[in-house]
Design a protein around this motif. Structure first.
Motif, PDB file in Angstrom:
ATOM      1  N   SER A   1       0.558  -0.917   0.215  1.00 34.21           N
ATOM      2  CA  SER A   1       0.201   0.251  -0.390  1.00 34.21           C
ATOM      3  C   SER A   1       0.861   0.891   0.207  1.00 34.21           C
ATOM      4  O   SER A   1       1.545   0.920   0.555  1.00 34.21           O
ATOM      5  N   LEU A   2       0.106   1.896  -1.018  1.00 33.09           N
ATOM      6  CA  LEU A   2       1.108   3.205  -0.875  1.00 33.09           C
ATOM      7  C   LEU A   2       1.734   4.285   0.435  1.00 33.09           C
ATOM      8  O   LEU A   2       2.519   4.802   1.034  1.00 33.09           O
ATOM      9  N   ARG A   3       0.089   4.003   1.129  1.00 29.84           N
ATOM     10  CA  ARG A   3      -0.040   4.903   2.732  1.00 29.84           C
ATOM     11  C   ARG A   3       1.192   4.109   3.740  1.00 29.84           C
ATOM     12  O   ARG A   3       1.451   4.837   4.337  1.00 29.84           O
TER      13      ARG A   3
ATOM     14  N   VAL B   1       5.543  10.752   2.226  1.00 31.28           N
ATOM     15  CA  VAL B   1       4.737  11.847   2.336  1.00 31.28           C
ATOM     16  C   VAL B   1       5.284  12.745   1.368  1.00 31.28           C
ATOM     17  O   VAL B   1       6.245  13.264   0.737  1.00 31.28           O
ATOM     18  N   ALA B   2       4.652  12.827   0.595  1.00 34.50           N
ATOM     19  CA  ALA B   2       4.463  13.725  -1.079  1.00 34.50           C
ATOM     20  C   ALA B   2       4.670  15.075  -0.988  1.00 34.50           C
ATOM     21  O   ALA B   2       4.264  15.790  -0.552  1.00 34.50           O
TER      22      ALA B   2
ATOM     23  N   TYR C   1      -2.835   2.729  -9.777  1.00 33.28           N
ATOM     24  CA  TYR C   1      -1.435   1.808  -9.160  1.00 33.28           C
ATOM     25  C   TYR C   1      -1.202   0.501  -9.474  1.00 33.28           C
ATOM     26  O   TYR C   1       0.364  -0.222  -9.748  1.00 33.28           O
TER      27      TYR C   1
ATOM     28  N   ALA D   1       4.889   6.944  -6.478  1.00 31.93           N
ATOM     29  CA  ALA D   1       4.357   7.353  -4.591  1.00 31.93           C
ATOM     30  C   ALA D   1       3.626   8.605  -3.948  1.00 31.93           C
ATOM     31  O   ALA D   1       3.029   9.083  -4.414  1.00 31.93           O
ATOM     32  N   GLU D   2       4.976   9.896  -4.722  1.00 30.05           N
ATOM     33  CA  GLU D   2       5.381  10.938  -4.222  1.00 30.05           C
ATOM     34  C   GLU D   2       3.699  11.793  -5.671  1.00 30.05           C
ATOM     35  O   GLU D   2       2.778  12.310  -5.253  1.00 30.05           O
TER      36      GLU D   2
ATOM     37  N   ASP E   1       0.172  10.440  -4.685  1.00 27.59           N
ATOM     38  CA  ASP E   1       0.236  10.834  -3.714  1.00 27.59           C
ATOM     39  C   ASP E   1      -0.694  12.808  -3.513  1.00 27.59           C
ATOM     40  O   ASP E   1      -1.710  12.827  -3.211  1.00 27.59           O
TER      41      ASP E   1
END
Length: 370
Positions: A33-35, A40-41, A331, A362-363, A366
């Motif tokens: 999971s990206l989270r 934090v982007a 994703y 991911a950046e 987000d």
């Protein structure tokens, strides 16, 4: 400050170590999971590609708005569905400074705002009949930010571009009884075609003061546009052609294009002249200097195109499946491409598809898209 995750965190990793990291992690990436990565982007770290351009076209007959890709000429989607929100006869369309689509309905006499991304109704920006608004044929934003509306009963109305509040009559029906379409000239004056007076007139765009007749005489003058070479093009409905005038003196210079029944006409961001042709059911494109016709848009899609508006469409790395919606399917599409080593997954463009591209995605994911 732009954050380079690769250089900041992995300067000491050589190619062999990085490849080993990639192989070790690939089997489990689809479950990540990206989270869960705790990333934090930073919006400032995202460099999107140059904006692409979309052309939005209102269709009088279908009461829909169609979006086209300017670069390819292909239809992207139906941006506003047929007869949406009580729409019956869509006429004027313009793109607001904030990117919103503004539409008028020739029969309901109101101005509605729509999201350019979802096509959803934002609000009824100007209520039906406000200021005597009736059978609107054209509208545009003035340099001052005011929204100018050509009234079917003659003249031009002015509204607050932020709130939609009525600010008064800019040009009276007596000044222009057959007002149809308008554009701003190089000097900032407002140019207006008038079907009753068979002419193009000029007005002070702030005060509405008449600056006299600029060009005449033709029947049912419709769309008009200035070219970069210093000419004013005006649609002549009576003879199904577009005529050329000197942009400074108003001198007649001849025929620009023939066999075209033009509604609105605009100069595109690519320097081409775009003409909405109701008879041929398409958007013509012309070289603004030579008048050479290029491949038209909307064949088989449009019924009676009336008005047009352009909007920048930034390329968004988070929309990996290119459906203009950023969601979990993007994703999944990225992870699949990364696992397969596809070149398009090399987001940091270092020649490799690896974990650092995953961090980059991911950046962007987000931050989303605008």
């Amino acid at each position: 400050m732009k954050v380079d995750a690769k250089n900041a965190n992995a300067v000491s990793l050589d190619r062999k170590q990085r490849d080993g990291m990639k192989q070790a992690m690939l089997p489990n990436w689809s479950a990540l999971s990206l989270r869960a990565l705790g990333i934090v982007a930073c919006a400032a770290s995202i460099a999107l590609a140059s904006p692409q351009q979309s052309l939005f076209v209102s269709d009088w007959d279908t009461n829909a708005v169609i979006e086209f890709d300017v670069a390819t000429g292909t239809m992207i989607r139906v941006a506003v569905p047929e007869q949406a929100d009580g729409g019956r006869v869509l006429s004027a369309l313009t793109i607001a400074p904030d990117g919103m689509i503004l539409l008028t309905d020739y029969t309901t006499d109101e101005i509605r705002r729509y999201s350019p991304l979802t096509g959803a109704l934002v609000d009824r920006f100007v209520a039906a009949g406000t200021g005597g608004m009736f059978n609107v044929t054209d509208m545009t934003f003035a340099p001052s930010g005011d929204l100018l509306v050509v009234n079917g009963g003659g003249g031009v109305l002015r509204f607050d571009g932020q709130t939609g509040a009525f600010l008064g009559v800019l040009i009276t029906p007596e000044q222009s009884p057959g007002a149809r379409f308008m554009t701003f000239g190089p000097s900032g004056a407002l140019y207006l075609t008038d079907a009753v007076r068979r002419s193009v007139s000029r007005f002070n765009a702030t005060t509405g003061e008449s600056l006299g007749t600029f060009a005449c005489c033709f029947s049912e003058g419709r769309g008009l546009a200035f070219t970069p070479s210093g000419e004013l093009l005006v649609a002549n409905w009576e003879h199904d052609r577009i005529e050329r005038f000197n942009a400074t003196t108003g001198e007649y210079l001849g025929v620009f294009a023939s066999n075209v029944e033009a509604h609105q006409m605009v100069l595109g961001p690519d320097g081409l002249v775009y003409v909405a042709d109701g008879a041929d059911q398409r958007i013509h494109r012309y070289n603004s200097v030579t008048g050479e016709p290029l491949e038209p848009l909307g064949i088989g899609v449009l019924d009676d195109p009336w008005a047009m508006g352009f909007r920048s469409r930034p390329t968004c790395g988070a929309d990996f499946d290119s459906n203009r919606v950023v969601d979990f399917f993007d994703y999944l599409a990225f992870v699949a491409a990364l696992a397969a080593g596809e070149a398009r997954s090399d987001l940091n463009q270092d020649g490799q598809s690896d974990f650092f591209d995953y961090l980059r995605f991911a950046e962007v994911f987000d931050a989303g898209c605008v």
